[in-house]
Each structure stands twice: as C-alpha cells, then as structure tokens.
Design a protein around this motif. Structure first.
Motif, PDB file in Angstrom:
ATOM      1  N   ASN A   1      -0.263   7.015 -16.701  1.00  0.00           N
ATOM      2  CA  ASN A   1       0.144   5.602 -16.646  1.00  0.00           C
ATOM      3  C   ASN A   1       0.323   5.139 -15.205  1.00  0.00           C
ATOM      4  O   ASN A   1      -0.069   4.019 -14.845  1.00  0.00           O
ATOM      5  CB  ASN A   1       1.441   5.399 -17.426  1.00  0.00           C
ATOM      6  N   LEU A   2       0.915   5.980 -14.367  1.00  0.00           N
ATOM      7  CA  LEU A   2       1.099   5.611 -12.965  1.00  0.00           C
ATOM      8  C   LEU A   2      -0.236   5.525 -12.232  1.00  0.00           C
ATOM      9  O   LEU A   2      -0.454   4.634 -11.404  1.00  0.00           O
ATOM     10  CB  LEU A   2       2.020   6.620 -12.272  1.00  0.00           C
ATOM     11  N   VAL A   3      -1.149   6.471 -12.535  1.00  0.00           N
ATOM     12  CA  VAL A   3      -2.469   6.425 -11.904  1.00  0.00           C
ATOM     13  C   VAL A   3      -3.196   5.147 -12.299  1.00  0.00           C
ATOM     14  O   VAL A   3      -3.800   4.463 -11.450  1.00  0.00           O
ATOM     15  CB  VAL A   3      -3.296   7.671 -12.293  1.00  0.00           C
ATOM     16  N   ASP A   4      -3.120   4.784 -13.585  1.00  0.00           N
ATOM     17  CA  ASP A   4      -3.763   3.544 -14.038  1.00  0.00           C
ATOM     18  C   ASP A   4      -3.155   2.326 -13.329  1.00  0.00           C
ATOM     19  O   ASP A   4      -3.876   1.379 -12.966  1.00  0.00           O
ATOM     20  CB  ASP A   4      -3.605   3.389 -15.545  1.00  0.00           C
ATOM     21  N   LYS A   5      -1.849   2.357 -13.141  1.00  0.00           N
ATOM     22  CA  LYS A   5      -1.172   1.259 -12.437  1.00  0.00           C
ATOM     23  C   LYS A   5      -1.671   1.155 -10.996  1.00  0.00           C
ATOM     24  O   LYS A   5      -1.948   0.044 -10.491  1.00  0.00           O
ATOM     25  CB  LYS A   5       0.341   1.504 -12.462  1.00  0.00           C
TER      26      LYS A   5
ATOM     27  N   LEU B   1       1.314   7.179  -6.586  1.00  0.00           N
ATOM     28  CA  LEU B   1       0.363   8.286  -6.705  1.00  0.00           C
ATOM     29  C   LEU B   1       1.070   9.631  -6.535  1.00  0.00           C
ATOM     30  O   LEU B   1       0.845  10.565  -7.321  1.00  0.00           O
ATOM     31  CB  LEU B   1      -0.751   8.147  -5.668  1.00  0.00           C
ATOM     32  N   GLU B   2       1.915   9.750  -5.510  1.00  0.00           N
ATOM     33  CA  GLU B   2       2.616  11.019  -5.303  1.00  0.00           C
ATOM     34  C   GLU B   2       3.484  11.347  -6.512  1.00  0.00           C
ATOM     35  O   GLU B   2       3.559  12.500  -6.953  1.00  0.00           O
ATOM     36  CB  GLU B   2       3.469  10.955  -4.040  1.00  0.00           C
TER      37      GLU B   2
ATOM     38  N   LEU C   1      -7.154   5.148  -3.769  1.00  0.00           N
ATOM     39  CA  LEU C   1      -7.997   4.777  -4.905  1.00  0.00           C
ATOM     40  C   LEU C   1      -8.968   5.910  -5.245  1.00  0.00           C
ATOM     41  O   LEU C   1      -9.230   6.188  -6.436  1.00  0.00           O
ATOM     42  CB  LEU C   1      -8.771   3.496  -4.587  1.00  0.00           C
ATOM     43  N   ALA C   2      -9.498   6.584  -4.229  1.00  0.00           N
ATOM     44  CA  ALA C   2     -10.410   7.709  -4.474  1.00  0.00           C
ATOM     45  C   ALA C   2      -9.706   8.812  -5.258  1.00  0.00           C
ATOM     46  O   ALA C   2     -10.273   9.389  -6.196  1.00  0.00           O
ATOM     47  CB  ALA C   2     -10.942   8.250  -3.143  1.00  0.00           C
ATOM     48  N   VAL C   3      -8.452   9.126  -4.894  1.00  0.00           N
ATOM     49  CA  VAL C   3      -7.695  10.148  -5.632  1.00  0.00           C
ATOM     50  C   VAL C   3      -7.470   9.695  -7.072  1.00  0.00           C
ATOM     51  O   VAL C   3      -7.617  10.482  -8.020  1.00  0.00           O
ATOM     52  CB  VAL C   3      -6.343  10.436  -4.944  1.00  0.00           C
TER      53      VAL C   3
ATOM     54  N   LEU D   1       0.828  -1.211   0.000  1.00  0.00           N
ATOM     55  CA  LEU D   1       0.000   0.000   0.000  1.00  0.00           C
ATOM     56  C   LEU D   1       0.862   1.261   0.000  1.00  0.00           C
ATOM     57  O   LEU D   1       0.551   2.241  -0.685  1.00  0.00           O
ATOM     58  CB  LEU D   1      -0.934  -0.003   1.203  1.00  0.00           C
ATOM     59  N   THR D   2       1.933   1.248   0.768  1.00  0.00           N
ATOM     60  CA  THR D   2       2.852   2.386   0.790  1.00  0.00           C
ATOM     61  C   THR D   2       3.475   2.590  -0.588  1.00  0.00           C
ATOM     62  O   THR D   2       3.666   3.726  -1.048  1.00  0.00           O
ATOM     63  CB  THR D   2       3.941   2.178   1.842  1.00  0.00           C
ATOM     64  N   HIS D   3       3.805   1.487  -1.257  1.00  0.00           N
ATOM     65  CA  HIS D   3       4.381   1.555  -2.596  1.00  0.00           C
ATOM     66  C   HIS D   3       3.392   2.195  -3.573  1.00  0.00           C
ATOM     67  O   HIS D   3       3.760   3.050  -4.390  1.00  0.00           O
ATOM     68  CB  HIS D   3       4.751   0.144  -3.060  1.00  0.00           C
ATOM     69  N   ILE D   4       2.143   1.802  -3.474  1.00  0.00           N
ATOM     70  CA  ILE D   4       1.117   2.368  -4.352  1.00  0.00           C
ATOM     71  C   ILE D   4       0.945   3.868  -4.083  1.00  0.00           C
ATOM     72  O   ILE D   4       0.817   4.673  -5.009  1.00  0.00           O
ATOM     73  CB  ILE D   4      -0.220   1.627  -4.157  1.00  0.00           C
TER      74      ILE D   4
END
Length: 517
Positions: free
Chosen positions: A203-207, A186-187, A229-231, A179-182
C-alpha cells in the motif's frame, strides 16, 4: 571603521559562505563540503559573523554525518547546542539543532540520549511559530531523527507539518520536502516488507507511485524522485519501467558522485534483475549499493536483499539458515520500535515536567508588575557573579513625587517602561531585577568600562524618552551605581560597593552614574 554594505539575513551578514557549504552537502559532495567549511569558518570568525559561522558548522556536521564520521558530527552538534543556549536564538533553531544531535546519537547507538533530544525538540516545536523556513527546517530534522529511530509514524507526521508550513504549493522547499516524505514512505515500506507485513508495504509503495507520477505529470522532476520511483516500480513488479529509469539515470548519478540516488538505483536494478532470475547481476547491484552505504540501517537493508537473493540462487538449508538468522535480527530490531515509542513518551513527559518546574521557578522569581526578576532571583545571582562581570543598581529619581503628583497608575507605567528598557539592554546571560518600589539591579557580564557604556545608554534612553505620551509634564531620570566584581569578592561586598556608588550619584545631583572604586 567603514564597512561594506551587506544584505541583512537571518543566517548572518555573510550567509552566502555558509549557504555554499550547505549546497555542496545537499548535492552529496561531502569531501568538498569540508574544504568549503574550513574556508567559510575561518572567514566568518575573522569578520566576527558568529551566526554565519554557526550555520557553516551545521553544514560541516551534515557532511561528517553522511561520511559516517559520527563522533566528529556529534561533537559539533553538542557545541552548537551549547552556543545556542549561551547566545540565544529562535525556538525553531533550538529545536533543529537538538533534532540534528538526536539523529547523530541514534546512529551511534545512544538511543536514550537521542530520544531525549527528540523529546526536547518536540516540546520546543509545540510552542514555536508554525510558519516559515526555520520551522520547516526544524520539522525536517525532527522527521529525520525519528526516521533513524524507526519511529516512522512520528517521522510521517513531522514531514506533513513540515510541508504544511509553506502555503505556496510551488515553493521549492515544499517540493523538496514532498520528495523527502515520499522517500520516507519507501523506507517504511521496505522495512515492513522485511518483517512480513507485505500488504502494508504494498500500500505504501502504491502511494509513492501515485504521488510521484502525479508530480511528474506536473513537470516536477528530480533525480531523487526518479530513483525512488524506480525502486517502487521494481518492488511492484513493473520491471520494464524500472529498467528504463535505471538505464537512463544511473550513469549520470555515478558520474556526478550522487551516492544517495546511486544507492537507490542499484537497489531498484537489483530487485528488478532478481525478479527475472538474473541472480548474479542482482547480487552485483546489491553489493554496489552496500558499498555506498554508510549507516548500519542502510547496510542491513542490502545484506537482507543479498541473503534473499542467495536463497533464490542457491536454495538449500545453508542459505535458508542465513536468511532466517538475518530475518530474526531484523524482526528483533523492528520490535524495538515499541520500546522506543514508550521511551519517547517517557522522555517527553520528563521534558514537560521539567518545563513546568522551570516555569514555576521563574514565576516565583519574577516581579508581577514588570516581569523582571525579583528579590528572590537577586539573592540567587549575587553570589554567582564572577570577575569580569558587574552589578548595576538603579533608582528612579523622585519616584514618590511621580506617584503623589500623577497617581500610582502612572508610576506603574513608568516602572514598566523602565523595565522594558533594561530588558532590551540585557544580553542572553544577563539579568535585570526589580527589588520593589523604584529600585532595580542589572547583572552585566562585562567589566567596568563596557558596563559604564551600557549604563549610560540606559540613562540616556530614559532621559530622551517622550514621557508626555503618558501624562503631560512628566519627566523621568535615573541615578545609578556601578561596581565590577573583584577576584574572590563575596556578593555582599559587591552589592555594598555598587550601593555606595548609587548613593554617591544621588548626593551629586541625581540623573547620573557613579562608579568609583
């Protein structure tokens, strides 16, 4: 004195006290963390549990860092580094503390110092065992320090290694790291979007969305994952889904005082509202997120979102000029990434060169047979002994007879066994030396009474060892001379007193310690 039975823990015998501190700060209850840390540190100091005390101090540092009290956090980080150097410990623990200190320094704007600690942590982790909780925790701290410096590639690699350190995919620590990696992705995406690299950001958001939806399908759910996920939904135009997640979770996170998740949910809500033209509501959400921000990087993100919203709500030269000025600042900070990557490479090279120099110095000051220090190291140390320290000189009794009767190979094995015993009785700041032949010295950091106890333990261990396992009939004993350092005493005088005591032990029949003044 009888002691209560305590479960053995790598974090200290009273680890539950420190783990409670860490649990509170992980949950975002930072003010409560400081109160719990006061209690834990007082109790562990009274009980003499220094390991748990250090772990509690680390939890305090995390809370102070999250509250924006960075100067106080840095003081604790530097104290912990000093303690770790003095008391010793696993390599991964060294790396973790250095990475934590690096993060604080970077957030304080002391980039050079922070990157130096990042480089040191990287060098230590290169040679540390790559499995287990300590390595996992150190890699997570390294990733966070790199993230604060906008070194997203390094942070991404560190988080990957962090996750790989656990082979069990169902491990709770591994799930938390994923989760921290995800959230890191996002950042990274948000920063890329701000500097106009929209395709990479998308691409990162889709990932993020793919991985989070897959985790949800597996039944792995968490407030942080839902907030991220909301962001992602809001950023990818899935506003209805973003609103659903925010509506359900935001009140709960506010009530639980979970500022981190709350901030992300305000961001998601603001982006979704802006996309539907609800400018006033969007500004309200971004301002709420800004109020929950502590670090400058967090504040800059929401200031940029507010400026973008203002251009949409009040199009014109004034709002556009503000956005362009802020965008120029963001772009300049992004370009600093390249400088920081160069600075980190240079810092890592300096750390490598320093390690090579220390290794060469150690090799030059080491005895080839036993691995102990040699005469060169003895000459360095003898004039650095302070009052409160002692010098122990040791000779192997009748060592020439051992060589003559059993062979020099047996003699070498005897010396190796003695060296191992001496090494095991040395604390972090103590040094054992082999002069050559059968002569040894140990620099002890204690006064005469405690030094006598150490010397007698060494003598008894050697006496009690079953030397028949090397060769039948072999016996080994030691003669010892001890002297404690006097105020203002030159090293040569200390050596002469210890040497006189050694010869007194020999004249009195050997296999004994002499420590007369």
């Amino acid at each position: 004195m009888n002691r209560l039975p305590v479960l053995v823990s790598p974090y200290g015998p009273y680890a539950a006290l420190a783990l409670h501190v860490h649990d509170l700060t992980i949950r975002g209850h930072h003010a409560d963390t400081l109160v719990a840390a006061d209690e834990a540190e007082a109790i562990t100091l009274a009980l003499g549990d220094h390991r748990t005390h250090r772990v509690s101090r680390l939890g305090r540092m995390y809370a102070l860092r999250s509250l924006g009290r960075l100067d106080e956090a840095l003081q604790i980080a530097e104290d912990l580094i000093e303690d770790q150097t003095r008391l010793g410990g696993p390599k991964a623990t060294d790396a973790k503390i250095m990475a934590d200190a690096a993060e604080v320094l970077i957030n304080l704007g002391r980039i050079d110092d922070g990157l130096h600690y990042v480089a040191r942590a990287m060098a230590v982790l290169d040679v540390a065992p790559r499995k287990g909780l300590r390595y996992f925790s150190a890699m997570a701290s390294l990733a966070q320090a790199a993230r604060c410096a906008d070194l997203f590639e390094l942070a991404d690699d560190a988080m990957r290694r962090c996750i790989e350190s656990f082979e069990n995919p169902d491990d709770l620590y591994r799930s938390a790291a994923e989760l921290t990696h995800i959230e890191l992705w996002l950042e990274w995406a948000l920063r890329l979007d701000q500097v106009g690299r929209t395709d990479e950001a998308a691409n990162l958001v889709d990932k993020c969305v793919r991985v989070l939806e897959n985790l949800n399908a597996q039944g792995i759910d968490s407030p942080l994952g839902t907030a991220v996920l909301a962001v992602c939904y809001a950023k990818s135009g899935r506003t209805a889904e973003a609103f659903d997640l925010v509506k359900d979770l935001l009140p709960k996170m506010r009530a639980a005082d979970q500022s981190h998740e709350t901030r992300l949910l305000h961001l998601a809500n603001g982006v979704a509202l802006r996309s539907t033209g609800e400018w006033v509501a969007a500004r309200r959400e971004f301002r709420a997120a800004l109020q929950l921000s502590v670090l400058r990087s967090q504040k800059l993100l929401f200031q940029y979102e507010l400026a973008t919203t203002a251009v949409g709500e009040f199009p014109g030269e004034a709002t556009q000029a503000v956005l362009e000025a802020l965008g120029g600042h963001v772009e300049a900070l992004w370009q600093l990434r390249m400088d920081r990557r160069t600075m980190l490479r240079q810092a890592y090279r300096r750390v490598e060169l320093e390690a090579a120099r220390l290794s060469a110095d150690l090799a030059a000051a080491s005895d080839a047979l036993t691995g102990l220090g040699n005469r060169r190291m003895f000459d360095r140390r003898i004039n650095t002994v302070m009052p409160g320290g002692s010098l122990l000189l040791i000779d192997v009794d009748h060592f020439k007879d051992i060589n003559d009767r059993y062979s020099h190979g047996v003699g070498d094995r005897v010396l190796g066994e003695i060296a191992a015993v001496l090494r095991s009785h040395c604390r972090h700041d103590e040094v054992a030396i082999r002069f050559g032949g059968d002569e040894f010295a140990v620099f002890l950091s204690t006064g005469e009474d405690e030094a006598r106890e150490v010397a007698e333990r060494i003598r008894r261990v050697i006496l009690a060892r079953d030397w028949n396992t090397i060769v039948p009939g072999l016996t080994v004993t030691l003669s010892m001379g001890l002297a404690d350092c006097l105020a203002g005493e030159p090293g040569r005088d200390l050596f002469d007193r210890a040497d006189a005591n050694l010869y007194s032990a020999k004249r009195s029949g050997r296999n004994q310690l002499a420590a007369a003044a």
